[in-house]
Design an enzyme around this catalytic site. Structure first.
Site, PDB file in Angstrom:
ATOM      1  CD  GLU A   1      42.352  30.382  42.817  1.00  0.00           C
ATOM      2  OE1 GLU A   1      42.028  29.413  42.082  1.00  0.00           O
ATOM      3  OE2 GLU A   1      43.029  31.342  42.413  1.00  0.00           O
TER       4      GLU A   1
ATOM      5  CE  LYS B   1      53.726  36.904  32.489  1.00  0.00           C
ATOM      6  NZ  LYS B   1      53.024  36.148  33.524  1.00  0.00           N
TER       7      LYS B   1
ATOM      8  NE  ARG C   1      37.363  29.578  39.184  1.00  0.00           N
ATOM      9  CZ  ARG C   1      38.295  29.627  38.245  1.00  0.00           C
ATOM     10  NH1 ARG C   1      39.468  29.086  38.455  1.00  0.00           N
ATOM     11  NH2 ARG C   1      38.041  30.210  37.101  1.00  0.00           N
TER      12      ARG C   1
END
Ligand SMILES: Cc1ncc(C[n+]2csc(CCOP(=O)(O)OP(=O)(O)O)c2C)c(N)n1
Length: 651
Positions: A377, A296, A405
Site C-alpha cells: 500500500e 491453495k 498502512r
C-alpha cells in the site's frame, strides 16, 4: 521443542476420527508421524464441510493444513511461538488448538475470529488480519527470548508469497540478517495472493518452483523416507540437505545473502518432508528460511476450477432472499472505466485487491492502464503520486483499513505536493464478518486533518458516480471518496455523470426543530429518523453532507440558526471525524447550541453483520431519533428556564 510419541508404542488405529481425540497440540503429539496425514485429511474434510456453509477463507487454509499439523507436532506452542501472517490460512491451527467446538461460529458475532487474536487463544502468538507483519513480530519475539531466562524457545513466522510482496516483510528480513538470532521464516508459496501473485519476487519463486531439480529432489526424498527408519532418516536427510543446498545454490542466493540459511523448496503436502525440514531448521543456530510449496484450495473442487474464488467462499444465500442491488465496488469500477474512455490520463492502481475493489473489470478493458503492485500500500500511494506528478490521473482503489498502512505517503508524497491522486476508499465503515482488523472506521479522522485533501462520502451508488466525476474532472489536488462494503442502496443509477459543487451539502428535508447532518451510509437512516420524529410532531431538517472537507460551512451555520439543535451522524470514530469538523466550525464562530455527535465509540468492535455493528455503535434510525428528541427537549428546557427567569408564564 516437544518430544513426540513418534516412537512410542501406538495403540491400534481406533475407528474414532483422529480429530475427535485432538483438542490441543499436546494431544496431537501423542500421534505417530505415520498418522499425521490421516489427521490432515480429516481436517481438510472438516474445513470444507464447515466453511462452505459458514463462509470464510477456505482456499488459504486448505493449503496450509499439513504445515499447521507439522508445526504443532514438531514445535511446542505456546511455549514456542508460531506467528502466522494475515491469519486467514490458520483455520487448521484453530482446530488443533482447542477451538474445534466453536469452529462453526467462525466470523460470526460472538464467534471465532476469521483471523488471529491474542484474546482468542494463547496459541495465537500475535494478532493479525493485515499482511506482512509476521517476520517483524517473530523477530521481536526472538530478541525478547534471547534476553530471557528461556533463550531456547523457538519462534516461527509463516508468511505467504503474497504477503512477502509487502515492504515490511523485506524490512524485517533485512534486520534479521544482522541480528543473527535463531528463528525460522517459512515461506508458504502457493503462487497466489488473493489474485495470482505479482512482481519480480513472484517471478523468481516461479522459477524455483518450476525448476526440474526441485521435482527430482522431491522424488528422491520420497524414496529415502520410504527406505529408512526414523533415526537414520534424520542423519541421512541432514546430509541430503547439504547436497541439495549445493544443488540449489542459485535458489538460495538471495536468502543466503540476507544472512539466512535457505532450505527448500519442499512439498508442503508431504508430511514427512515437512516434519524433517522443521526438525532440521530448529537445529540451526541462526535465522533459517524454509521454502514450502503448497497448493491453495487443495482438496476443494471449487478451487480447482477458479483458484481465486477458492481464496474465500461466501455462505450460501438464504432461499427466497431478494437479489441485492449492485455493489458499490462495481459501480466504482464501471464509472472509472467510463471516465477513462474520454481521459487517457486516468490509470488505476490496486495493492493486490483487483477483485475486492472490482478494478479487475478496469483491467479487462484497459490492461495497459492498470497496475497491481502487490500487497504494497505504501508503494501504491507513492507510485500514484509519481504518476500524478507527471500529469496522469491515478485512481487508487483501496480498502480503508489497508490505506492506514500508507499514511506518511499520503501526507508527504501526495498532500504536501497537492498531487491529484484520487483515493477510492472501499470498505469504509464497518467491514462486517472480517472483524476488528478490517473495519474502516478511522479514515475520516486521518484524512480530514491533511492539507489540500478533499474528503467526500456518497449517500448512494449514484452519488458515488458523480463524486468520481468531480474528483477526476474538477478538483485540482488529492481527493478521498469513501464508500461502504457491499451492495448499494438500490438507487437508480444515472446514465450521465455530472460534477457536484465542491464543498456543498444537499438539503433533503427542511425542518425547524432540529437538524440532522448525516454523511454517507448514515443519510438514509437519518431520513428514517426524521420520519419517526415527524410522527411525534418534531420538524426535522436532514442534510446529506457529501463533503467532510471542505465542509459546507454556510449550510451548517444556517441550520444552527434555524433549528437551534444539531445532530451529526457518521460511520467513523467519533474523535476527529465529521462531527468534530462541525463542532470545530460552531465553536470557531462562537455558536453554542445543543449538539450530539453520533459516531463509532472508542472501543474495539469484533465481527458481526454490518447492520448489527451499526446497532451496537448506536447508529440506527432509532438512535438518531432519540438523540434528536433529547436535543429538542433540551432546547425547550432552555426556553422554559429563560422564560421563567424573565417572569413570563409558559404555555
Ligand atoms: C496490508 C494488507 N493488504 C491486503 C490484504 C488483503 N489480503 C488478505 S490475504 C491476501 C493474500 C495473501 O496472499 P498470501 O500471503 O500468498 O497468502 P495465501 O492467501 O495465498 O495463502 C491479501 C491481499 C491484507 N490482509 N493486508
Amino acid at each position: 521443542m516437544a518430544v513426540q510419541g513418534d516412537n512410542a508404542a501406538m495403540s491400534e488405529r481406533s475407528s474414532t476420527p483422529l480429530l475427535d481425540r485432538i483438542s490441543s497440540p499436546a494431544e496431537l503429539k501423542t500421534l505417530p508421524l505415520s498418522q499425521l496425514s490421516t489427521l490432515a485429511a480429516e481436517i481438510r474434510q472438516e474445513l470444507i464441510d464447515v466453511v462452505t456453509r459458514s463462509g470464510g477463507h477456505l482456499g488459504a487454509s486448505l493449503g496450509a493444513i499439513e504445515l499447521a499439523v507439522a508445526l504443532h507436532w514438531v514445535f511446542d506452542s505456546p511455549h514456542d511461538r508460531i506467528v502466522w501472517d494475515v491469519g486467514h490460512q490458520a483455520y487448521a491451527h484453530k482446530l488443533l488448538t482447542g477451538r474445534r467446538n466453536r469452529f462453526e461460529t467462525i466470523r460470526q458475532e460472538d464467534g471465532l475470529s476469521g483471523f488471529l487474536s491474542r484474546d482468542e487463544s494463547e496459541h495465537d502468538a500475535f494478532g493479525a488480519g493485515h499482511a506482512s507483519t509476521s517476520i517483524s513480530a517473530a523477530l521481536g519475539m526472538a530478541v525478547a527470548f534471547s534476553r530471557s531466562a528461556e533463550p531456547d524457545r523457538h519462534v516461527v513466522a509463516v508468511i505467504g508469497d503474497g504477503a512477502l510482496t509487502g515492504g515490511m516483510a523485506f524490512e524485517a528480513l533485512n534486520n534479521a540478517g544482522i541480528l543473527d538470532l535463531p528463528f525460522l521464516v517459512i515461506l508458504n508459496d502457493n503462487e497466489m495472493s488473493i489474485a495470482p501473485n505479482v512482481g519480480a519476487m513472484s517471478r523468481y519463486l516461479d522459477r524455483v518452483r518450476t525448476d526440474p531439480r526441485y521435482h527430482r529432489a522431491k522424488d528422491e526424498l520420497a524414496r529415502i523416507t520410504e527406505r529408512l527408519p526414523q533415526g537414520e532418516l534424520l542423519v541421512e536427510l541432514g546430509k541430503r540437505w547439504k547436497d541439495s543446498l549445493k544443488e540449489f545454490i542459485y535458489h538460495s542466493m538471495i536468502w543466503e545473502e540476507l544472512g539466512f540459511t535457505y532450505m527448500g523448496p519442499i512439498d508442503g503436502h508431504d508430511m514427512r518432508a515437512l516434519v524433517e525440514s522443521l526438525r532440521q531448521a530448529s537445529l540451526v543456530p541462526g535465522p533459517v528460511f524454509l521454502h514450502v510449496v503448497t497448493e491453495k484450495g487443495r482438496g476443494f473442487a471449487g478451487a480447482a476450477t477458479d483458484r481465486e474464488r477458492g481464496h474465500a467462499v461466501s455462505a450460501p444465500a438464504l432461499p427466497g432472499a431478494p437479489p441485492s442491488p449492485p455493489k458499490y465496488q462495481d459501480i466504482f469500477a464501471q464509472t472509472v472505466i467510463e471516465l477513462a474512455k474520454d481521459d487517457p490520463r486516468i490509470v488505476a492502481v490496486t495493492a493486490a485487491m483487483p477483485t475486492g475493489t472490482s478494478l479487475a473489470k478496469f483491467q479487462a478493458v484497459y490492461p495497459d492502464r492498470f497496475f497491481d503492485v502487490g500487497i504494497a500500500e505504501q508503494h501504491a500511494v507513492t507510485f500514484a503520486a509519481g504518476l500524478a506528478a507527471e500529469g496522469m490521473r491515478p485512481v487508487v482503489g483501496i480498502y480503508s483499513t489497508f490505506l492506514q498502512r500508507a499514511y506518511d505517503q499520503i501526507i508527504h508524497d501526495v498532500c504536501l505536493q497537492r498531487l491529484p491522486v484520487t483515493f477510492a476508499i472501499d470498505r469504509a465503515g464497518f467491514a462486517g464478518d472480517d472483524g476488528r482488523t478490517h473495519h474502516g472506521i478511522f479514515d475520516l479522522t486521518y484524512l480530514r486533518c491533511l492539507p489540500n485533501m478533499t474528503v467526500m462520502a456518497p449517500k448512494d451508488e449514484n452519488e458515488l458516480r458523480h463524486m468520481l466525476k468531480t474528483a477526476l474532472d474538477v478538483v485540482e489536488g488529492p481527493v478521498a471518496i469513501r464508500y461502504p462494503r457491499g451492495a448499494g442502496v438500490g438507487a437508480s443509477v444515472a446514465d450521465s455523470l455530472h460534477a457536484l459543487p465542491v464543498g456543498r451539502g444537499e438539503t433533503i428535508r427542511s425542518g425547524s426543530d432540529v437538524a440532522i447532518l448525516a454523511l454517507g451510509t448514515m443519510v438514509l437512516p437519518a431520513e428514517r429518523a426524521a420520519d419517526l420524529l415527524a410522527a411525534e410532531g418534531i420538524s426535522t431538517s436532514v442534510v446529506n453532507a457529501r463533503f467532510v472537507k471542505p465542509l459546507d460551512e454556510r449550510l451548517v451555520l444556517e441550520l444552527a440558526a434555524r433549528c437551534g439543535a444539531i445532530v451529526t451522524v457518521e460511520e467513523n470514530v467519533k474523535a476527529g471525524g465529521f462531527g468534530s469538523a462541525v463542532l470545530e466550525l460552531l465553536t470557531s464562530r462562537d455558536v453554542l447550541l445543543p449538539t450530539r455527535v453520533l459516531a463509532v465509540p472508542d472501543r474495539v468492535f469484533e465481527q458481526a453483520s454490518q447492520g448489527r455493528l451499526r446497532e451496537l455503535a448506536g447508529l440506527t434510525p432509532a438512535h438518531i431519533a432519540t438523540a434528536a428528541r433529547e436535543l429538542v427537549g433540551l432546547k425547550q428546557d432552555t426556553v422554559s428556564r429563560t422564560v421563567l427567569a424573565s417572569g413570563q408564564s409558559v404555555g
